[in-house]
Design an enzyme around this catalytic site. Structure first.
Site, PDB file in Angstrom:
ATOM      1  N   ASN A 125       0.832  -1.197   0.000  1.00 37.19           N
ATOM      2  CA  ASN A 125       0.000   0.000   0.000  1.00 37.19           C
ATOM      3  C   ASN A 125       0.875   1.260   0.000  1.00 37.19           C
ATOM      4  O   ASN A 125       2.048   1.216  -0.347  1.00 37.19           O
ATOM      5  CB  ASN A 125      -1.008  -0.027   1.156  1.00 37.19           C
ATOM      6  CG  ASN A 125      -2.368   0.531   0.734  1.00 37.19           C
ATOM      7  OD1 ASN A 125      -2.464   1.625   0.201  1.00 37.19           O
ATOM      8  ND2 ASN A 125      -3.416  -0.237   0.986  1.00 37.19           N
ATOM      9  N   ARG A 126       0.314   2.383   0.416  1.00 34.92           N
ATOM     10  CA  ARG A 126       0.962   3.682   0.215  1.00 34.92           C
ATOM     11  C   ARG A 126       1.631   4.231   1.478  1.00 34.92           C
ATOM     12  O   ARG A 126       1.155   3.998   2.587  1.00 34.92           O
ATOM     13  CB  ARG A 126      -0.064   4.692  -0.305  1.00 34.92           C
ATOM     14  CG  ARG A 126      -0.549   4.370  -1.709  1.00 34.92           C
ATOM     15  CD  ARG A 126      -1.729   5.236  -2.122  1.00 34.92           C
ATOM     16  NE  ARG A 126      -2.090   4.950  -3.511  1.00 34.92           N
ATOM     17  CZ  ARG A 126      -2.891   3.948  -3.883  1.00 34.92           C
ATOM     18  NH1 ARG A 126      -3.408   3.130  -2.970  1.00 34.92           N
ATOM     19  NH2 ARG A 126      -3.152   3.742  -5.159  1.00 34.92           N
ATOM     20  N   HIS A 143       3.610   0.060  -2.634  1.00 38.68           N
ATOM     21  CA  HIS A 143       3.957  -1.362  -2.750  1.00 38.68           C
ATOM     22  C   HIS A 143       5.458  -1.630  -2.832  1.00 38.68           C
ATOM     23  O   HIS A 143       5.925  -2.439  -3.644  1.00 38.68           O
ATOM     24  CB  HIS A 143       3.266  -1.986  -3.958  1.00 38.68           C
ATOM     25  CG  HIS A 143       1.777  -2.082  -3.835  1.00 38.68           C
ATOM     26  ND1 HIS A 143       1.130  -2.266  -2.633  1.00 38.68           N
ATOM     27  CD2 HIS A 143       0.799  -2.040  -4.783  1.00 38.68           C
ATOM     28  CE1 HIS A 143      -0.181  -2.325  -2.845  1.00 38.68           C
ATOM     29  NE2 HIS A 143      -0.410  -2.184  -4.135  1.00 38.68           N
ATOM     30  N   HIS A 174      -1.260  -9.783  -3.647  1.00 35.71           N
ATOM     31  CA  HIS A 174      -2.028  -8.842  -4.471  1.00 35.71           C
ATOM     32  C   HIS A 174      -2.755  -9.564  -5.607  1.00 35.71           C
ATOM     33  O   HIS A 174      -2.786  -9.075  -6.740  1.00 35.71           O
ATOM     34  CB  HIS A 174      -1.091  -7.771  -5.031  1.00 35.71           C
ATOM     35  CG  HIS A 174      -1.770  -6.497  -5.427  1.00 35.71           C
ATOM     36  ND1 HIS A 174      -2.602  -6.410  -6.529  1.00 35.71           N
ATOM     37  CD2 HIS A 174      -1.744  -5.258  -4.884  1.00 35.71           C
ATOM     38  CE1 HIS A 174      -3.039  -5.173  -6.658  1.00 35.71           C
ATOM     39  NE2 HIS A 174      -2.542  -4.448  -5.666  1.00 35.71           N
ATOM     40  N   GLN A 194      -7.666  -4.338   2.147  1.00 31.07           N
ATOM     41  CA  GLN A 194      -7.799  -3.392   1.036  1.00 31.07           C
ATOM     42  C   GLN A 194      -8.671  -4.027  -0.048  1.00 31.07           C
ATOM     43  O   GLN A 194      -8.383  -5.122  -0.538  1.00 31.07           O
ATOM     44  CB  GLN A 194      -6.440  -3.025   0.461  1.00 31.07           C
ATOM     45  CG  GLN A 194      -6.476  -1.913  -0.571  1.00 31.07           C
ATOM     46  CD  GLN A 194      -6.598  -0.518   0.030  1.00 31.07           C
ATOM     47  OE1 GLN A 194      -6.356  -0.338   1.224  1.00 31.07           O
ATOM     48  NE2 GLN A 194      -6.967   0.455  -0.784  1.00 31.07           N
ATOM     49  N   GLU A 197      -6.982  -7.598  -0.169  1.00 39.78           N
ATOM     50  CA  GLU A 197      -5.621  -7.756   0.328  1.00 39.78           C
ATOM     51  C   GLU A 197      -5.576  -7.625   1.850  1.00 39.78           C
ATOM     52  O   GLU A 197      -5.665  -6.512   2.372  1.00 39.78           O
ATOM     53  CB  GLU A 197      -4.718  -6.690  -0.293  1.00 39.78           C
ATOM     54  CG  GLU A 197      -4.734  -6.660  -1.808  1.00 39.78           C
ATOM     55  CD  GLU A 197      -4.306  -5.314  -2.337  1.00 39.78           C
ATOM     56  OE1 GLU A 197      -3.162  -4.900  -2.046  1.00 39.78           O
ATOM     57  OE2 GLU A 197      -5.112  -4.667  -3.026  1.00 39.78           O
TER      58      GLU A 197
END
Length: 334
Positions: free
Chosen positions: A66-67, A92, A167, A271, A299
């Site tokens: 993720n971010r 990622h 993912h 997610q 995810e």
């Protein structure tokens, strides 16, 4: 370039194919209500396609999934600067995340008729800007109960953030759009984000919103509400279990062929992404075209940008500790 690929099978004809490139799940063949098999994950049968366009299909993503806001975080008083590969943020694991590396691999002895394969990767100190050498192990197990287990573990020699996830894009019909899939998520809350998909720090109830999947709902029922957000769903849900133990996270039903997938996880977040950026330019195994909403991701992971939010569940791993996480994907029919 040659990269190993492993085929796991069970007594019911279910098949999982996993490659050492990114420890990636490339195919997952699951029976429908009539016993007919279909590949329910989006993937390729050519390595070059994974390398040509990086969409993380089926890969283990890290060091941090993720971010991370603005590609920066501070740890023990020191600031670390990462690649802004999803401007203005880090995504990622960076430019060359775990999904782009060839992992060491070996089949493991079968236990109780379970087929298993192990992948290991040493992420060196400074790789993509992260501190410490991180030794990661991921084990895929296919059981005769039609369950795919993914077990993660890691150790480090310096304090570092870590957030590992798989993912995979799923389509329980095998082809077509996933908008008629029916989803139930064990989450009463989610983490709102800004326009760059970074959490604001709030944790908000999903009740009476288009994010309320506490009861079964078609993916397409309210997706149009999010066209101006991310062209669909791209949200982190706060699982009711809090990640304290292996527990039910989500159930997905595909009405036409009757496949059902349930995910159980030790992670605190999930997610949900609906393949909003897929555009028909890629074709996968069997020549299937990956058009918009051809697959969805669920995810299990920690929350986005957790390293910059002390109130979120911690993603910090310190020397002497062992990171462990398990996610189970269980398939049945109805």
């Amino acid at each position: 370039m040659e990269v190993k690929i492993y085929t796991l099978t069970n007594a019911n004809g279910m098949v999982a194919k996993v490659t050492a490139y990114g420890a990636t799940l490339t195919e997952l063949w699951v029976p429908d209500r009539d016993g007919k098999l279909a590949d329910v994950v989006l993937g390729f049968d050519q390595l070059e396609k994974y390398q040509a366009r990086r969409l993380f299909f089926g890969a283990v993503v890290g060091r941090v999934a993720n971010r991370i806001a603005n590609g920066r975080f501070t740890l023990d008083g020191k600031e670390y600067v990462l690649a802004k590969n999803n401007p203005p943020n880090h995504l990622h694991g960076g430019v060359k995340g775990f999904d782009t590396h060839i992992w060491k691999s070996r089949p493991l002895p079968a236990e109780k008729s379970q087929a298993r394969v192990e992948f290991t990767y040493a992420s060196v100190d400074g790789e993509e800007g992260y501190p410490g050498t991180l030794d990661v192990t991921v084990i895929y197990t296919l059981t005769d109960s039609n369950e795919l287990h993914i077990d993660y573990s890691a150790t480090t020699d310096q304090t570092t953030p870590i957030n590992l996830s798989n993912h995979s894009f799923f389509n329980l019909a095998g082809t077509g759009a996933i908008l008629d899939h029916i989803v139930t998520i064990n989450a009463d809350r989610f983490t709102p984000v800004d326009r760059t998909l970074i959490p604001t720090g709030e944790i908000t109830a999903v009740k009476d919103s288009g994010l309320d999947f506490t009861k079964p709902r078609r993916i397409g029922e309210r997706i149009e509400e999010f066209r101006n957000f991310a062209n669909g769903y791209d949200h982190n849900f706060v699982l009711n279990t809090g990640g304290s133990k292996l527990a039910f996270a989500v159930r997905v039903e595909e009405p036409k062929f009757g496949r059902v997938m349930e995910i159980f996880t030790t992670q605190p977040g999930l997610q949900f992404y609906t393949g909003n950026r897929l555009d028909g330019r890629l074709t996968g195994v069997g020549g299937i075209v990956f058009s918009q909403h051809a697959g969805f991701c669920l995810e299990p992971q920690h929350f986005p940008d957790s390293v910059n939010h002390p109130d979120f569940p911690s993603t910090i791993l310190r020397p002497g500790e062992t990171f462990k996480s398990t996610s189970i994907y269980k398939f049945t029919t109805k």
